[in-house]
Structure formats: structure tokens, C-alpha cells
Design a protein around this motif. Structure first.
Motif, PDB file in Angstrom:
ATOM      1  N   TYR A 153       0.841  -1.206   0.000  1.00 47.02           N
ATOM      2  CA  TYR A 153       0.000   0.000   0.000  1.00 47.02           C
ATOM      3  C   TYR A 153       0.872   1.250   0.000  1.00 47.02           C
ATOM      4  CZ  TYR A 153      -3.359   3.477   1.645  1.00 47.02           C
ATOM      5  OH  TYR A 153      -4.145   4.609   1.788  1.00 47.02           O
ATOM      6  N   LEU A 154       1.884   1.270   0.853  1.00 55.45           N
ATOM      7  CA  LEU A 154       2.816   2.398   0.874  1.00 55.45           C
ATOM      8  C   LEU A 154       3.457   2.605  -0.492  1.00 55.45           C
ATOM      9  CD1 LEU A 154       4.675   4.530   2.213  1.00 55.45           C
ATOM     10  CD2 LEU A 154       6.195   2.652   2.828  1.00 55.45           C
ATOM     11  N   LEU A 155       3.953   1.536  -1.087  1.00 53.33           N
ATOM     12  CA  LEU A 155       4.617   1.661  -2.385  1.00 53.33           C
ATOM     13  C   LEU A 155       3.666   2.185  -3.452  1.00 53.33           C
ATOM     14  CD1 LEU A 155       6.902  -1.506  -2.647  1.00 53.33           C
ATOM     15  CD2 LEU A 155       7.606   0.877  -2.343  1.00 53.33           C
ATOM     16  N   THR A 156       2.468   1.624  -3.491  1.00 52.65           N
ATOM     17  CA  THR A 156       1.511   2.043  -4.518  1.00 52.65           C
ATOM     18  C   THR A 156       1.142   3.507  -4.353  1.00 52.65           C
ATOM     19  OG1 THR A 156       0.626  -0.204  -4.630  1.00 52.65           O
ATOM     20  CG2 THR A 156      -0.733   1.557  -5.551  1.00 52.65           C
ATOM     21  N   ARG A 157       0.849   3.904  -3.127  1.00 56.36           N
ATOM     22  CA  ARG A 157       0.487   5.295  -2.866  1.00 56.36           C
ATOM     23  C   ARG A 157       1.634   6.243  -3.200  1.00 56.36           C
ATOM     24  NH1 ARG A 157      -3.308   6.732   1.407  1.00 56.36           N
ATOM     25  NH2 ARG A 157      -2.138   8.669   1.431  1.00 56.36           N
ATOM     26  N   SER A 158       2.824   5.912  -2.737  1.00 52.88           N
ATOM     27  CA  SER A 158       3.936   6.850  -2.885  1.00 52.88           C
ATOM     28  C   SER A 158       4.486   6.905  -4.300  1.00 52.88           C
ATOM     29  CB  SER A 158       5.057   6.492  -1.899  1.00 52.88           C
ATOM     30  OG  SER A 158       5.577   5.214  -2.174  1.00 52.88           O
ATOM     31  N   MET A 159       4.317   5.835  -5.071  1.00 51.59           N
ATOM     32  CA  MET A 159       4.861   5.808  -6.430  1.00 51.59           C
ATOM     33  C   MET A 159       3.916   6.403  -7.464  1.00 51.59           C
ATOM     34  SD  MET A 159       7.122   2.364  -6.987  1.00 51.59           S
ATOM     35  CE  MET A 159       5.761   1.217  -6.996  1.00 51.59           C
ATOM     36  N   TRP A 160       2.660   6.624  -7.101  1.00 52.61           N
ATOM     37  CA  TRP A 160       1.660   7.022  -8.077  1.00 52.61           C
ATOM     38  C   TRP A 160       1.566   8.548  -8.210  1.00 52.61           C
ATOM     39  CZ3 TRP A 160      -0.870   5.225 -12.053  1.00 52.61           C
ATOM     40  CH2 TRP A 160      -2.015   5.899 -12.521  1.00 52.61           C
ATOM     41  N   ILE A 161       2.074   9.078  -9.307  1.00 53.15           N
ATOM     42  CA  ILE A 161       1.882  10.472  -9.712  1.00 53.15           C
ATOM     43  C   ILE A 161       1.268  10.406 -11.110  1.00 53.15           C
ATOM     44  CG2 ILE A 161       2.979  12.676 -10.274  1.00 53.15           C
ATOM     45  CD1 ILE A 161       3.138  12.110  -7.344  1.00 53.15           C
ATOM     46  N   PRO A 162      -0.034  10.682 -11.260  1.00 52.98           N
ATOM     47  CA  PRO A 162      -0.726  10.422 -12.517  1.00 52.98           C
ATOM     48  C   PRO A 162      -0.007  10.901 -13.774  1.00 52.98           C
ATOM     49  CG  PRO A 162      -2.308  11.074 -10.859  1.00 52.98           C
ATOM     50  CD  PRO A 162      -0.947  11.231 -10.231  1.00 52.98           C
ATOM     51  N   LYS A 163       0.505  12.120 -13.764  1.00 53.73           N
ATOM     52  CA  LYS A 163       1.130  12.665 -14.976  1.00 53.73           C
ATOM     53  C   LYS A 163       2.368  11.891 -15.400  1.00 53.73           C
ATOM     54  CE  LYS A 163      -0.552  17.426 -14.527  1.00 53.73           C
ATOM     55  NZ  LYS A 163      -0.171  18.857 -14.358  1.00 53.73           N
ATOM     56  N   LEU A 164       2.970  11.157 -14.461  1.00 54.04           N
ATOM     57  CA  LEU A 164       4.157  10.359 -14.769  1.00 54.04           C
ATOM     58  C   LEU A 164       3.830   8.869 -14.831  1.00 54.04           C
ATOM     59  CD1 LEU A 164       6.665  12.172 -12.395  1.00 54.04           C
ATOM     60  CD2 LEU A 164       6.685  12.270 -14.883  1.00 54.04           C
ATOM     61  N   SER A 165       3.012   8.416 -13.895  1.00 53.17           N
ATOM     62  CA  SER A 165       2.773   6.978 -13.759  1.00 53.17           C
ATOM     63  C   SER A 165       1.869   6.420 -14.854  1.00 53.17           C
ATOM     64  CB  SER A 165       2.173   6.683 -12.387  1.00 53.17           C
ATOM     65  OG  SER A 165       2.999   7.179 -11.356  1.00 53.17           O
ATOM     66  N   LYS A 166       1.067   7.266 -15.503  1.00 54.38           N
ATOM     67  CA  LYS A 166       0.189   6.776 -16.562  1.00 54.38           C
ATOM     68  C   LYS A 166       0.954   6.399 -17.828  1.00 54.38           C
ATOM     69  CE  LYS A 166      -4.269   8.537 -15.073  1.00 54.38           C
ATOM     70  NZ  LYS A 166      -5.476   9.325 -15.413  1.00 54.38           N
ATOM     71  N   GLN A 167       2.265   6.617 -17.819  1.00 57.01           N
ATOM     72  CA  GLN A 167       3.095   6.083 -18.894  1.00 57.01           C
ATOM     73  C   GLN A 167       3.171   4.558 -18.802  1.00 57.01           C
ATOM     74  OE1 GLN A 167       6.868   8.517 -19.547  1.00 57.01           O
ATOM     75  NE2 GLN A 167       6.174   9.403 -17.616  1.00 57.01           N
ATOM     76  N   GLY A 168       2.893   4.031 -17.602  1.00 52.34           N
ATOM     77  CA  GLY A 168       2.944   2.584 -17.417  1.00 52.34           C
ATOM     78  C   GLY A 168       1.622   1.956 -17.039  1.00 52.34           C
ATOM     79  N   TYR A 169       0.743   2.739 -16.364  1.00 53.06           N
ATOM     80  CA  TYR A 169      -0.498   2.177 -15.847  1.00 53.06           C
ATOM     81  C   TYR A 169      -1.644   3.170 -15.993  1.00 53.06           C
ATOM     82  CZ  TYR A 169       2.667  -1.246 -13.869  1.00 53.06           C
ATOM     83  OH  TYR A 169       3.618  -2.220 -13.721  1.00 53.06           O
ATOM     84  N   ALA A 170      -2.815   2.642 -16.294  1.00 51.66           N
ATOM     85  CA  ALA A 170      -3.986   3.494 -16.477  1.00 51.66           C
ATOM     86  C   ALA A 170      -4.524   4.018 -15.155  1.00 51.66           C
ATOM     87  CB  ALA A 170      -5.075   2.730 -17.225  1.00 51.66           C
ATOM     88  N   SER A 171      -4.254   3.296 -14.071  1.00 57.00           N
ATOM     89  CA  SER A 171      -4.792   3.689 -12.774  1.00 57.00           C
ATOM     90  C   SER A 171      -3.883   3.221 -11.649  1.00 57.00           C
ATOM     91  CB  SER A 171      -6.189   3.083 -12.566  1.00 57.00           C
ATOM     92  OG  SER A 171      -6.091   1.665 -12.445  1.00 57.00           O
ATOM     93  N   LYS A 172      -4.124   3.787 -10.479  1.00 58.42           N
ATOM     94  CA  LYS A 172      -3.378   3.373  -9.290  1.00 58.42           C
ATOM     95  C   LYS A 172      -3.674   1.920  -8.946  1.00 58.42           C
ATOM     96  CE  LYS A 172      -4.608   5.253  -5.401  1.00 58.42           C
ATOM     97  NZ  LYS A 172      -4.789   6.221  -4.286  1.00 58.42           N
ATOM     98  N   GLU A 173      -4.910   1.492  -9.221  1.00 61.81           N
ATOM     99  CA  GLU A 173      -5.294   0.114  -8.939  1.00 61.81           C
ATOM    100  C   GLU A 173      -4.486  -0.872  -9.791  1.00 61.81           C
ATOM    101  OE1 GLU A 173      -8.137   2.759  -7.286  1.00 61.81           O
ATOM    102  OE2 GLU A 173      -7.363   2.652  -9.331  1.00 61.81           O
ATOM    103  N   GLU A 174      -4.279  -0.534 -11.048  1.00 61.56           N
ATOM    104  CA  GLU A 174      -3.474  -1.393 -11.923  1.00 61.56           C
ATOM    105  C   GLU A 174      -2.032  -1.443 -11.445  1.00 61.56           C
ATOM    106  OE1 GLU A 174      -3.585  -0.775 -16.095  1.00 61.56           O
ATOM    107  OE2 GLU A 174      -5.780  -0.782 -16.213  1.00 61.56           O
ATOM    108  N   LEU A 175      -1.500  -0.301 -11.039  1.00 63.74           N
ATOM    109  CA  LEU A 175      -0.146  -0.267 -10.485  1.00 63.74           C
ATOM    110  C   LEU A 175      -0.064  -1.158  -9.257  1.00 63.74           C
ATOM    111  CD1 LEU A 175       2.742   0.847 -10.088  1.00 63.74           C
ATOM    112  CD2 LEU A 175       1.716   2.817  -8.919  1.00 63.74           C
TER     113      LEU A 175
END
Length: 392
Positions: A153-175
Motif C-alpha cells: 500500500y505504501l509503495l503504490t500510494r507513494s509511487m503514483w503520480i498520474p502525470k508520470l505513472s500513466k506512462q505505465g499504468y492506467a490507474s493506481k489500482e493497476e499499479l
């Protein structure tokens, strides 16, 4: 078979202050001014020293000290593909709610430029995370060992910045689904080598229930927080449970550590509240051991946790009996008093003793010094021995 532990088993949480030499080496390594092999040699030498200190002082379970990590979470950027290391200053350009971000920075007792965070910038790719730490532990001690890892949970929350993370995943849930897979692979590799306790750290859980939706974090994990704490805790449960269930209990204890922040020596700015709002999650994520803080009034009463029948029946409790941020060592009487309070609710066989949290959440801003830490460990071990003699 998993190791059999005595009542009042002692250990520290995970992190240990890095020497000036290591801090300089970390900067050189990141700038390409030092060979990885030279850095690894330095880490091995210092880790061996830290292990010997713990061994000599009589701790029952030994940790590596996390010396090669820049902090307890963002170090995964150096170990997992698809993740980039960024400072808070780097991140600000990609944050929509800059006001919330500024509010977080205003609370910090650490310069923003010195805080780094692992941000997802592509598809995650597994590489060993703490395997080398475990190899060093097993090389330099025959005692039971613990490996600490940031929770899913910590990793998912802290790694998710939409403008950057959507290069790999459509959503935080997928990450989150891939974070779980990464940690399951790590568990497999750790258990192949042999590890007695695997501890996952999930400090952001307390922010969910104690901040009423207002971001108040020393990590940017709060930036992706949902508004509804109930919904957020369900999301956390969906990530934590499969990871902990993946641990083979015949080989290792599955532990979850939850605190209220450990970045400042100013207790007044750290979160306050009992663990009561997290009881349902504790009961349902399949943690065999709960490692929790209880040394300060901020943590609430021990009865608020252990008074719940399901918690007292199903879990080993790693009882936090020392404040890692205070230089003065707690007295053996204080530690024994906390332990005896816990014994009103759980049998001695399921009571471990430890500090509330690590001694160096950030590599360049530890909350304590080695000389004081040693005194704290002495007090912890002495209290354990007195309890073992009294409760034979």
C-alpha cells in the motif's frame, strides 16, 4: 520449520544511522563517481559492524540496518525497473494540487531537496530488493534475522503520480496489482535463502484514519489519497492481504509494522490516535505479527488494541516500548511496565519487545545517534531478561 521464539524476544525495527562515509558514498554512487563494487564493499563492512553490535548487546533477532537505502521506501527506485528516483523539488512540476503539496512541505522537519521518492514512470520490472541484505545477515550472524520491506500500500500510494505513472499504468489500482506481484517474487527469493521474519512497513495507514482526508505526510504518498477513509482502507487491504498470505508460515513470520510517522524529533507534529480505526484491517490482512508503537501517549492505550478478542487471539504483538526519537534510554521499569500491561491480554509466548520505529528513516537525517541507540538496546535486552526470569 519456522524458528521458535522465546517470550519477550527482542529486536529493533530496521534502520540504523549511516556513517558520514556511507552518506558521501551514496552521493558519489548516484553521480557515477563511485563504482558499485566499491560501494558494496563499504556497505558490507559497515553492515558487519552493525550486526556485531546487535549480537554483542544480546538482541534476539538481527537486522541489517538498511544501510544501502536512502530511506525506508524510495530505495526501491534503485532495485525495481520502471521506477525513477525524484526529489520533492523534482515532483512539484507534476502535482495538480500544489497548495496541498506546499502544506506537506511546511510540516517537514527535513529539507525538501533532501527527500527523495520512488515514482512509477513505466511498467514495473522485478529485480531483487533486499536479497543482498539477507545474504549479509546470514553471512555475519547465526541468530534469527528479519528483513524489512516497504508495504504494497505504501509503495503504490507513494509511487503514483498520474502525470508520470500513466506512462505505465492506467490507474493506481493497476499499479497496485503489479506491486503485489513484485513483492511476491521478493518473498519467494527471501524464503529460498531462509529468513525468520519478513516485515512490511505500512505507516501511511495512520494518515488515512488520523488526518480526516487532509494530506499530512513526509512522503508524497498522501497526494494520491482518496477522500473516503473507508474506501482507502479497503484498497489498502486488497494490496496487503495477498502479499502477507504469500509468505510461507512454515518458514517465516509474516509481520506488518504500523507507526505514526518518524521524521521529526518534535512529537507535537507527529500523528496522534489509538489503533482502533485500523482493527478491522488488522484482523483481515493475514498478518501473523503486528509490530506497533506504544511507547508514547500519542499511540493511545494498549487496551484499545489488545482488548479486542480477535487481535489478542490471532496475533504475535511486537510491542513498541521505546521512543526512537529520544536520546535518553527508557528505564527497564518502564519497559517492564508496558510489557506487563500487554500481558493482561496476551500470553507471554506472543509478546515481542522493540522500539516504536527505526532510528534512521531518512539516511541523511537520522532521528538518533549510535551512542544513544546502544544504551536503548541495553535497556531493552535487560528488561527482556528480567521478564524472562520472572515469567519462567
Amino acid at each position: 520449520m519456522a524458528t521458535s521464539f522465546s517470550p519477550f524476544t527482542t529486536s529493533i525495527i530496521g534502520s540504523w544511522p549511516r556513517t558520514k562515509e556511507i552518506l558521501i558514498a551514496q552521493r558519489k554512487l548516484r553521480k557515477g563517481q563511485m563504482e558499485q563494487s566499491d560501494f558494496d564493499d563499504l556497505i558490507e563492512k559497515e553492515t558487519a559492524r552493525i550486526i556485531k553490535i546487535q549480537d554483542d548487546l544480546g538482541l534476539d533477532v538481527i537486522v541489517s540496518g538498511e544501510l544501502s537505502r536512502d530511506n525506508y521506501s524510495s530505495f526501491v527506485a534503485d532495485r525495481i525497473g520502471g521506477v525513477s528516483m525524484m526529489s520533492m523539488d523534482d515532483i512539484v512540476d507534476y502535482i495538480d494540487d500544489k497548495k496541498a503539496f506546499e502544506d506537506i512541505l511546511s510540516i517537514l522537519d527535513v529539507p525538501a531537496i533532501s527527500i527523495t521518492n520512488a515514482i512509477c514512470t513505466g511498467k514495473l520490472e522485478y529485480h531483487p530488493i533486499a536479497v543482498n541484505e539477507l545474504k549479509l545477515l546470514k553471512k555475519y550472524t547465526d541468530k534469527p534475522v528479519k528483513i524489512t520491506l516497504p508495504g504494497p500500500y505504501l509503495l503504490t500510494r507513494s509511487m503514483w503520480i498520474p502525470k508520470l505513472s500513466k506512462q505505465g499504468y492506467a490507474s493506481k489500482e493497476e499499479l497496485g496489482k503489479d506491486v503485489v506481484k513484485i513483492l511476491e517474487q521478493e518473498i519467494d527469493n527471501l524464503q529460498k535463502l531462509g529468513v525468520d521474519i519478513i516485515q512490511f512497513d505500512e505507516p501511511v495507514l495512520t494518515e488515512v484514519v488520523f488526518t480526516e482526508g487532509k494530506p499530512r505526510s513526509f512522503m508524497c504518498a498522501a497526494l494520491s489519497e482518496r477522500k473516503d477513509p473507508t474506501e482507502e482502507l479497503e484498497f489498502a487491504k486488497s494490496l496487503i492481504k495477498p502479499v502477507l498470505e504469500h509468505i510461507d508460515r512454515s518458514k517465516s513470520i509474516a509481520s506488518m509494522h504500523v507507526c505514526r510517522g518518524n521524521w521529526s524529533n518534535d512529537e507535537s507534529i507527529l500523528l496522534t490516535g489509538p489503533y482502533t480505526p485500523l482493527l478491522d484491517l488488522f484482523e483481515n490482512v493475514s498478518a501473523e505479527m503486528l509490530t506497533l508503537e506504544f511507547s508514547t501517549p500519542r499511540a493511545g492505550e494498549i487496551s484499545s488494541l489488545l482488548g479486542d478478542e480477535k487481535i489478542s487471539k490471532d496475533h504475535i504483538i511486537g510491542l513498541g516500548v521505546e521512543n526512537p526519537r529520544l536520546h535518553e534510554a527508557e528505564s527497564t521499569d518502564f519497559i517492564i511496565g508496558k510489557a506487563k500491561e500487554a500481558l493482561k491480554y496476551i500470553p507471554k509466548e506472543r509478546l515481542f519487545l522493540n522500539p516504536d520505529c527505526g532510528f534512521a528513516t531518512f539516511s541523511n537525517r537520522p532521528v538518533n545517534k549510535e551512542e544513544f541507540i546502544i544504551n536503548k538496546i541495553k535497556s531493552l535486552v535487560d528488561a527482556s531478561h528480567q521478564l524472562q526470569a520472572e515469567y519462567k
